[in-house]
Motif scaffolding. Structure first.
Motif, PDB file in Angstrom:
ATOM      1  N   HIS A   1       0.589  -1.160  -0.467  1.00  0.00           N
ATOM      2  CA  HIS A   1      -0.082   0.105  -0.166  1.00  0.00           C
ATOM      3  C   HIS A   1       0.617   1.067  -0.262  1.00  0.00           C
ATOM      4  N   MET A   2       2.200   1.725   0.859  1.00  0.00           N
ATOM      5  CA  MET A   2       2.592   2.422   0.583  1.00  0.00           C
ATOM      6  C   MET A   2       3.573   2.417  -0.931  1.00  0.00           C
ATOM      7  N   PHE A   3       3.444   1.207  -1.605  1.00  0.00           N
ATOM      8  CA  PHE A   3       4.109   1.122  -2.883  1.00  0.00           C
ATOM      9  C   PHE A   3       3.139   2.082  -4.199  1.00  0.00           C
ATOM     10  N   ILE A   4       1.344   2.081  -3.514  1.00  0.00           N
ATOM     11  CA  ILE A   4       0.611   2.767  -4.088  1.00  0.00           C
ATOM     12  C   ILE A   4       0.558   3.722  -4.331  1.00  0.00           C
ATOM     13  N   LEU A   5       0.223   3.814  -2.649  1.00  0.00           N
ATOM     14  CA  LEU A   5       0.390   5.468  -2.635  1.00  0.00           C
ATOM     15  C   LEU A   5       1.662   6.353  -2.783  1.00  0.00           C
ATOM     16  N   LEU A   6       2.674   5.925  -2.814  1.00  0.00           N
ATOM     17  CA  LEU A   6       4.265   6.819  -3.916  1.00  0.00           C
ATOM     18  C   LEU A   6       4.610   6.757  -5.040  1.00  0.00           C
ATOM     19  N   HIS A   7       3.971   5.768  -5.241  1.00  0.00           N
ATOM     20  CA  HIS A   7       4.390   6.007  -6.866  1.00  0.00           C
ATOM     21  C   HIS A   7       2.581   7.057  -7.312  1.00  0.00           C
ATOM     22  N   ARG A   8       1.910   6.717  -6.875  1.00  0.00           N
ATOM     23  CA  ARG A   8       0.556   8.370  -7.439  1.00  0.00           C
ATOM     24  C   ARG A   8       1.961   9.270  -6.855  1.00  0.00           C
ATOM     25  N   LEU A   9       2.270   9.405  -5.607  1.00  0.00           N
ATOM     26  CA  LEU A   9       3.703  11.216  -5.602  1.00  0.00           C
ATOM     27  C   LEU A   9       4.358  11.026  -6.032  1.00  0.00           C
ATOM     28  N   GLN A  10       5.388   9.872  -6.692  1.00  0.00           N
ATOM     29  CA  GLN A  10       6.388  10.088  -7.568  1.00  0.00           C
ATOM     30  C   GLN A  10       6.140  10.680  -9.078  1.00  0.00           C
ATOM     31  N   GLN A  11       4.086  10.707  -9.493  1.00  0.00           N
ATOM     32  CA  GLN A  11       4.385  11.530 -10.386  1.00  0.00           C
ATOM     33  C   GLN A  11       4.167  12.796 -10.567  1.00  0.00           C
ATOM     34  N   GLU A  12       4.201  13.363  -9.732  1.00  0.00           N
ATOM     35  CA  GLU A  12       3.948  14.689  -9.296  1.00  0.00           C
ATOM     36  C   GLU A  12       5.750  15.155  -9.467  1.00  0.00           C
ATOM     37  N   GLU A  13       6.609  15.397  -9.969  1.00  0.00           N
ATOM     38  CA  GLU A  13       7.779  16.201  -9.698  1.00  0.00           C
ATOM     39  C   GLU A  13       7.303  17.067  -9.491  1.00  0.00           C
TER      40      GLU A  13
END
Length: 177
Positions: free
Chosen positions: A51-63
Motif C-alpha cells: 500500500h505504501m507502493f501504491i501511494l508513493l507511486h502516485r506521489l512520484q508522478q508529481e515532480e
C-alpha cells in the motif's frame, strides 16, 4: 520563514494521516481471509509495503518539491512506526536498529520490484507471489484478484487531484474486494 515551518508541519501531519490510511487498508480482513495473505507480522508488513507502493507511486508522478517532501515524510513515518512496533513487541534496544535496517532493505526491494513489474500484470503477479506470498503456491484466482486490486487502486489514485492527497483525505477505495 514561518510559512516554511508551517508548510513543513502540514506535510508531516499529512504523512501521518496518509500512513494511518495505509495501515488501515493493509489490515483489511479480506487480504488474510479471502486472498490468503499470511496473517502474521510478515504478512502485515508486506501489505503495508504494497500500500505504501501504491501511494508513493502516485506521489512520484508529481515532480515537485512538495511531493518529494511528502514521500520522504511518509517513509520516515513508516520507519518510526516499525521502530516503535518492534520496541512494543519487546525487541531489545540493541536489536531494533538491525531489524529496522533489514525491514528497510526488504521494503526498498519490494518497492523496486513493484515499480518494475507494474506495467506487466503477469510479471507483477510474480513479484507479488515472491513478496506477499513468500514464494508459496497461490491459487490463480487469488493472484488475479490481488493484481486487479492493485491496478485498480493505482488507477483510482491517478485520477485523484493531487491536492486531495496533500489534504490527507481518504486515498484508497474502502471496500475493494
Amino acid at each position: 520563514m514561518f510559512g516554511f515551518f508551517s508548510r513543513k508541519k502540514k506535510l508531516k501531519d499529512t504523512a501521518y494521516a496518509l500512513f494511518g490510511q495505509v495501515v488501515e487498508q493493509a489490515r483489511l480482513p479480506v487480504f488474510y481471509e479471502k486472498l490468503g495473505v499470511e496473517d502474521s507480522l510478515d504478512g502485515r508488513f508486506d501489505m503495508i509495503c504494497l500500500h505504501m507502493f501504491i501511494l508513493l507511486h502516485r506521489l512520484q508522478q508529481e515532480e515537485t518539491d512538495e511531493s518529494g517532501q511528502l514521500r520522504r515524510y511518509l517513509k520516515e513515518v513508516m520507519f518510526e512506526n516499525m521502530d516503535l512496533s518492534l520496541r512494543e513487541m519487546g525487541v531489545g534496544d540493541l536489536s531494533v536498529g538491525k531489524k529496522v535496517k533489514a525491514m528497510a532493505e526488504a521494503y526498498y526491494g519490494r518497492q523496486q520490484a513493484y515499480e518494475q513489474f507494474l506495467e506487466e500484470p503477469g510479471e507483477f503477479g510474480e513479484a507479488l507471489v515472491r513478496n506477499i506470498y513468500r514464494g508459496q503456491e497461490v491459487e490463480e484466482e487469488r493472484l488475479k484478484t490481488i493484481v486487479q486490486y492493485v491496478t485498480d487502486q493505482v488507477s483510482a489514485l491517478e485520477k485523484h487531484d493531487i491536492s486531495h492527497i496533500y489534504s490527507g483525505q481518504q486515498v484508497f477505495n474502502r471496500y475493494p474486494l
